[in-house]
Motif scaffolding. Structure first.
Motif, PDB file in Angstrom:
ATOM      1  N   LEU A  85       0.843  -1.189   0.000  1.00 26.60           N
ATOM      2  CA  LEU A  85       0.000   0.000   0.000  1.00 26.60           C
ATOM      3  C   LEU A  85       0.880   1.242   0.000  1.00 26.60           C
ATOM      4  O   LEU A  85       1.701   1.430   0.898  1.00 26.60           O
ATOM      5  N   MET A  86       0.708   2.100  -1.009  1.00 27.89           N
ATOM      6  CA  MET A  86       1.539   3.297  -1.119  1.00 27.89           C
ATOM      7  C   MET A  86       0.667   4.495  -1.468  1.00 27.89           C
ATOM      8  O   MET A  86      -0.297   4.386  -2.235  1.00 27.89           O
ATOM      9  N   ASP A  91       2.351   8.794   5.988  1.00 30.36           N
ATOM     10  CA  ASP A  91       1.213   8.756   6.907  1.00 30.36           C
ATOM     11  C   ASP A  91      -0.079   8.380   6.194  1.00 30.36           C
ATOM     12  O   ASP A  91      -0.967   7.752   6.774  1.00 30.36           O
ATOM     13  N   GLU A  92      -0.179   8.717   4.899  1.00 32.12           N
ATOM     14  CA  GLU A  92      -1.369   8.340   4.147  1.00 32.12           C
ATOM     15  C   GLU A  92      -1.341   6.855   3.782  1.00 32.12           C
ATOM     16  O   GLU A  92      -2.387   6.206   3.710  1.00 32.12           O
ATOM     17  N   LEU A  96      -4.123   3.945   4.910  1.00 31.77           N
ATOM     18  CA  LEU A  96      -4.692   2.874   4.097  1.00 31.77           C
ATOM     19  C   LEU A  96      -4.617   1.531   4.818  1.00 31.77           C
ATOM     20  O   LEU A  96      -5.592   0.768   4.842  1.00 31.77           O
ATOM     21  N   LEU A  97      -3.464   1.247   5.414  1.00 28.70           N
ATOM     22  CA  LEU A  97      -3.313  -0.021   6.128  1.00 28.70           C
ATOM     23  C   LEU A  97      -4.231  -0.073   7.347  1.00 28.70           C
ATOM     24  O   LEU A  97      -4.818  -1.114   7.653  1.00 28.70           O
ATOM     25  N   THR A  98      -4.371   1.047   8.038  1.00 30.44           N
ATOM     26  CA  THR A  98      -5.274   1.103   9.190  1.00 30.44           C
ATOM     27  C   THR A  98      -6.699   0.777   8.779  1.00 30.44           C
ATOM     28  O   THR A  98      -7.415   0.031   9.464  1.00 30.44           O
ATOM     29  N   ALA A 121       1.647  -0.193  12.583  1.00 27.70           N
ATOM     30  CA  ALA A 121       1.463   0.933  11.681  1.00 27.70           C
ATOM     31  C   ALA A 121       1.802   0.590  10.240  1.00 27.70           C
ATOM     32  O   ALA A 121       1.171   1.074   9.298  1.00 27.70           O
ATOM     33  N   HIS A 122       2.810  -0.267  10.053  1.00 25.31           N
ATOM     34  CA  HIS A 122       3.276  -0.573   8.697  1.00 25.31           C
ATOM     35  C   HIS A 122       3.039  -2.018   8.271  1.00 25.31           C
ATOM     36  O   HIS A 122       3.242  -2.334   7.088  1.00 25.31           O
ATOM     37  N   ASP A 123       2.638  -2.895   9.172  1.00 25.48           N
ATOM     38  CA  ASP A 123       2.531  -4.311   8.829  1.00 25.48           C
ATOM     39  C   ASP A 123       1.264  -4.947   9.386  1.00 25.48           C
ATOM     40  O   ASP A 123       0.879  -4.692  10.531  1.00 25.48           O
ATOM     41  N   PHE A 124       0.665  -5.775   8.546  1.00 25.19           N
ATOM     42  CA  PHE A 124      -0.497  -6.562   8.947  1.00 25.19           C
ATOM     43  C   PHE A 124      -0.288  -7.968   8.396  1.00 25.19           C
ATOM     44  O   PHE A 124      -0.214  -8.166   7.177  1.00 25.19           O
TER      45      PHE A 124
END
Length: 251
Positions: A85-86, A91-92, A96-98, A121-124
């Motif tokens: 996701l970019m 922060d945007e 998206l990941l959130t 914040a960066h990984d799921f």
């Protein structure tokens, strides 16, 4: 409800899966079922069909939610995808990941996997091997992506550099979806050139999608005329209207 039958229906159709997805409605300030409009259904079918998508759109049409729905479907029903996701700022991308994580949390319990291995914040990461990661525009070079979502691509500082970095990660069979409203400050930009080539000349790898302001069912001609009047009062031109609520690609 027979959960096994329902699961199989979701497996074979991301559009059917969307019936079980919830999205956040900022107007009513709560999570609501994602009831797809006809234009969203058509866009989702094209995303599920083509490897390279370039999507030019008006504002507030739910396309970020739609592509995240497809990414979540991939994570649940396909073998261990890596979702990248970019967006124009880190922060945007995190936002998206959130959203993706929260969409997963609102799914029915029977649809979820055994466990969430990581949620940050960066990984799921899910226990079935599926991963989603939020990247700054400078990242992604060493990460192999099954699906890459570039949100607001026309506003990325150096889209060509981003595409050159991530293209090798998906050439082995991955998927790339670029979504954006238009940045009028850059009449000639990589995003616009890719869209023009695909839309007008049928050139390149990308399948073009255009979504006008009309894609949102409750919008009327009277609504757009009011928006146009307000924007002309501010700037004296229709440039803002054509940027945010275009009726056609030329606008």
């Amino acid at each position: 409800m027979d959960e096994k039958i329902e699961w199989l229906k979701c497996l074979y159709s991301p559009g059917y899966f969307a019936r079980h997805v919830s999205i956040y409605n900022a107007t009513v300030r709560k999570w609501i079922p994602f009831e797809l409009w006809p234009a969203q259904q058509e866009a989702l079918a094209e995303i599920a069909t083509h490897r390279y998508i370039v999507m030019l759109k008006a504002r507030q049409l739910g396309m970020s939610w739609l592509t995240l729905t497809y990414a979540l479907w991939m994570m649940l029903f396909h073998p261990a995808p890596n979702i990248m996701l970019m967006s124009k700022r880190d922060d945007e991308s995190i936002e998206l990941l959130t959203r993706l994580i929260q969409m997963y949390e609102y799914l029915p319990a029977w649809m979820k996997v055994r466990a969430v291995v990581q949620s940050s914040a960066h990984d799921f990461v899910l226990s079935n091997g599926s991963k989603a990661k939020a990247f700054p525009t400078s990242g992604g070079r060493s990460y192999t992506g099954t699906m890459v979502i570039l949100d607001e691509a026309d506003f990325m500082p150096d889209l060509n550099k981003v595409l050159n970095a991530i293209r090798p990660t998906i050439d082995a069979g991955g998927q790339l979806v670029m979504i954006s409203t238009v940045d009028k400050e850059k009449p000639i930009s990589p995003f616009k050139e890719i869209f023009r080539a695909a839309w007008y000349n049928k050139e390149g790898d990308y399948y073009p999608i255009f979504l006008s302001w009309r894609a949102r069912p409750e919008r009327t001609t009277e609504w757009r005329e009011k928006i146009a009047l307000d924007m002309r009062k501010q700037t004296g031109t229709n440039d803002g209207l054509y940027q945010e609520y275009p009726d056609n690609p030329e606008e």
